[in-house]
Write a protein that holds these residues in place. Sequence first.
Motif, PDB file in Angstrom:
ATOM      1  N   SER A  90       6.045  12.127  -0.085  1.00 16.02           N
ATOM      2  CA  SER A  90       6.107  10.994  -1.008  1.00 16.02           C
ATOM      3  C   SER A  90       7.204  11.218  -2.046  1.00 16.02           C
ATOM      4  O   SER A  90       7.548  12.345  -2.386  1.00 16.02           O
ATOM      5  N   LEU A  91       7.750  10.102  -2.535  1.00 17.35           N
ATOM      6  CA  LEU A  91       8.796  10.120  -3.553  1.00 17.35           C
ATOM      7  C   LEU A  91       8.247   9.494  -4.828  1.00 17.35           C
ATOM      8  O   LEU A  91       7.631   8.425  -4.788  1.00 17.35           O
ATOM      9  N   GLU A 141       0.808  -1.215   0.000  1.00 23.42           N
ATOM     10  CA  GLU A 141       0.000   0.000   0.000  1.00 23.42           C
ATOM     11  C   GLU A 141       0.843   1.267   0.000  1.00 23.42           C
ATOM     12  O   GLU A 141       0.318   2.367  -0.207  1.00 23.42           O
ATOM     13  N   PHE A 142       2.166   1.137   0.200  1.00 26.45           N
ATOM     14  CA  PHE A 142       3.045   2.303   0.220  1.00 26.45           C
ATOM     15  C   PHE A 142       3.887   2.435  -1.049  1.00 26.45           C
ATOM     16  O   PHE A 142       4.544   3.446  -1.246  1.00 26.45           O
ATOM     17  N   GLU A 195      11.057  13.089  -8.129  1.00 33.29           N
ATOM     18  CA  GLU A 195      10.345  14.213  -7.532  1.00 33.29           C
ATOM     19  C   GLU A 195       9.930  13.874  -6.101  1.00 33.29           C
ATOM     20  O   GLU A 195       9.300  12.838  -5.853  1.00 33.29           O
ATOM     21  N   LEU A 196      10.301  14.739  -5.173  1.00 28.67           N
ATOM     22  CA  LEU A 196       9.902  14.615  -3.772  1.00 28.67           C
ATOM     23  C   LEU A 196       8.788  15.623  -3.506  1.00 28.67           C
ATOM     24  O   LEU A 196       8.982  16.827  -3.692  1.00 28.67           O
ATOM     25  N   ARG A 197       7.618  15.115  -3.110  1.00 20.29           N
ATOM     26  CA  ARG A 197       6.452  15.978  -2.915  1.00 20.29           C
ATOM     27  C   ARG A 197       6.077  16.044  -1.439  1.00 20.29           C
ATOM     28  O   ARG A 197       6.137  15.047  -0.732  1.00 20.29           O
ATOM     29  N   LEU A 203       5.301   6.096  -0.759  1.00 21.65           N
ATOM     30  CA  LEU A 203       4.782   6.947   0.307  1.00 21.65           C
ATOM     31  C   LEU A 203       5.742   6.878   1.493  1.00 21.65           C
ATOM     32  O   LEU A 203       5.902   5.833   2.119  1.00 21.65           O
ATOM     33  N   LEU A 204       6.394   8.000   1.790  1.00 22.96           N
ATOM     34  CA  LEU A 204       7.388   8.034   2.854  1.00 22.96           C
ATOM     35  C   LEU A 204       6.760   8.310   4.215  1.00 22.96           C
ATOM     36  O   LEU A 204       7.157   7.720   5.217  1.00 22.96           O
TER      37      LEU A 204
END
Length: 241
Positions: A76-77, A12-13, A145-147, A68-69
């Motif tokens: 998230s990455l 899920e991540f 991209e790191l959001r 998902l971090l």
Amino acid sequence: RMRWSSRWKRNEFSFGNINLGLEWTGWGLNALSPVLGLERNESGQYLLGRVPYVQFIRTEGTWSGTQLLDRFQGLSLHGRLRVGAGWAGQNFNVLPFDRSFFTGSANGVRGWPARQLGPGHAGYESEGLNLVKGLGDLLGEVNLELRKKSTRMLEWAFFVDAGNVWLMQESGVENPIANPRFAWSSWGLSSGIGIRLDFDFFLFRLDGGLRVHDPGLVMGQRWIGQHNPKGSVHLGIGHPF
């Protein structure tokens, strides 16, 4: 034209998408042209309605993933790998303009405007180089991209993009510095930040990218700090990938 898409999911991540595409035209007609007795021009191209018909095959693939971090912090990455290649047939020895590959723009290597990067080491003065600036028949691109979500509507992003387009065939460019064919030193590299406004029914995006490595410049001036900083600002709708 054929397309295949699939969604992958580790848990899920961690999840993402794979997209593959293949298209071709003109090959069957080229095989039948002698039988049909189609007229040829002085260059030996078969004509259809007094115009040489297009003949090419083109393939493109994209892999994208999300990790998902920190779900609670909205961190998230995201990554994408995009490759493509096209081969022109004997009757039309280049890819059509709208089927050629390009990068730059809001969804490519964001340090450059669309069709301003490449092919290869080709510089910005492309007159007399027997090529079209920014277009190629080979594409390679990597995006990270790191959001970070600040609020339900506001999101920030830090990104790094690398890539370029190249020509697989000899182009007649005699200047080795402006060689449009593939070389590792011809990859463009840019980095920047973006802000996104999520209105639920659409996402408005503003990204600014700075050129870290510019293959269109001469040796000794390609890395940031060796030349005056350059970049590009892009408006977009939706995430770049």
